[in-house]
Design a protein around this motif. Sequence first.
Motif, short mmCIF file in Angstrom:
data_model
loop_
_atom_site.label_atom_id
_atom_site.label_comp_id
_atom_site.label_asym_id
_atom_site.label_seq_id
_atom_site.Cartn_x
_atom_site.Cartn_y
_atom_site.Cartn_z
N SER A 109 20.33 35.08 39.27
CA SER A 109 19.93 35.82 38.07
C SER A 109 19.48 34.85 36.97
CB SER A 109 21.09 36.68 37.59
OG SER A 109 20.73 37.37 36.42
N ARG A 110 20.26 33.81 36.75
CA ARG A 110 19.90 32.81 35.72
C ARG A 110 18.62 32.08 36.08
NH1 ARG A 110 25.81 30.12 35.06
NH2 ARG A 110 26.74 31.75 33.79
N ARG A 149 15.59 34.32 35.60
CA ARG A 149 15.29 34.44 34.17
C ARG A 149 14.61 33.17 33.66
NH1 ARG A 149 19.75 36.64 32.77
NH2 ARG A 149 20.92 34.73 32.54
N ARG A 150 15.11 32.01 34.07
CA ARG A 150 14.55 30.74 33.61
C ARG A 150 13.12 30.56 34.13
NH1 ARG A 150 12.67 27.69 30.70
NH2 ARG A 150 12.92 25.47 30.81
N ARG A 186 11.02 32.92 34.89
CA ARG A 186 10.15 33.85 34.14
C ARG A 186 9.83 33.31 32.76
NH1 ARG A 186 12.42 39.82 35.76
NH2 ARG A 186 11.23 39.97 37.67
N GLU A 187 10.79 32.63 32.13
CA GLU A 187 10.59 32.08 30.79
C GLU A 187 9.52 31.00 30.78
OE1 GLU A 187 14.42 30.62 29.65
OE2 GLU A 187 15.20 32.62 29.19
N PRO A 219 8.59 41.60 29.50
CA PRO A 219 9.00 41.25 30.87
C PRO A 219 8.60 42.32 31.89
CG PRO A 219 10.75 40.69 29.34
CD PRO A 219 9.69 41.44 28.55
#
Length: 145
Positions: free
Chosen positions: A20-21, A24-25, A27-28, A37
């Motif tokens: 999950s982390r 997210r990273r 995608r950032e 998003p």
Amino acid sequence: MEHTPDSAVRAALDLRVVFSRLRRRIREVAQDADLTPSQESALSLVGKHGAATASALAAAEGVRPQSMATTLAALDRHGLIRRAPDPDDGRRQLVTLTESGRTRVEGNRQLREEWLARAFQDRYTEEERQTVLTALELLERLSRP
């Protein structure tokens, strides 16, 4: 009922949190300030499918058709998708990427891949990278039916 070993429970929890982390990273890294998003996700999905109906995209994304319609309207306003009548069923529209949308999806993909490769280079030794590759071979079993 069979007891699940503590190590399996911990591995499941830790893996979910790390993925999950990391997702997210990643995608950032290439996040465009002008897209939400969900819009970015839908744009990538259109790129994967080539040509798809809004309802198929909604099902693939796990959202209500109304939500996907709103997302696609925003992508259309940005000039990133086009809609055209489905040649097999004129009542439906097929959604595809515009050239601008394709360029954006491919550019984002490249940025993300480059960031991840650099992160592996900078944060891990060669031995650690080999360990990650071995672990990924093992984790691949989880993706099988």
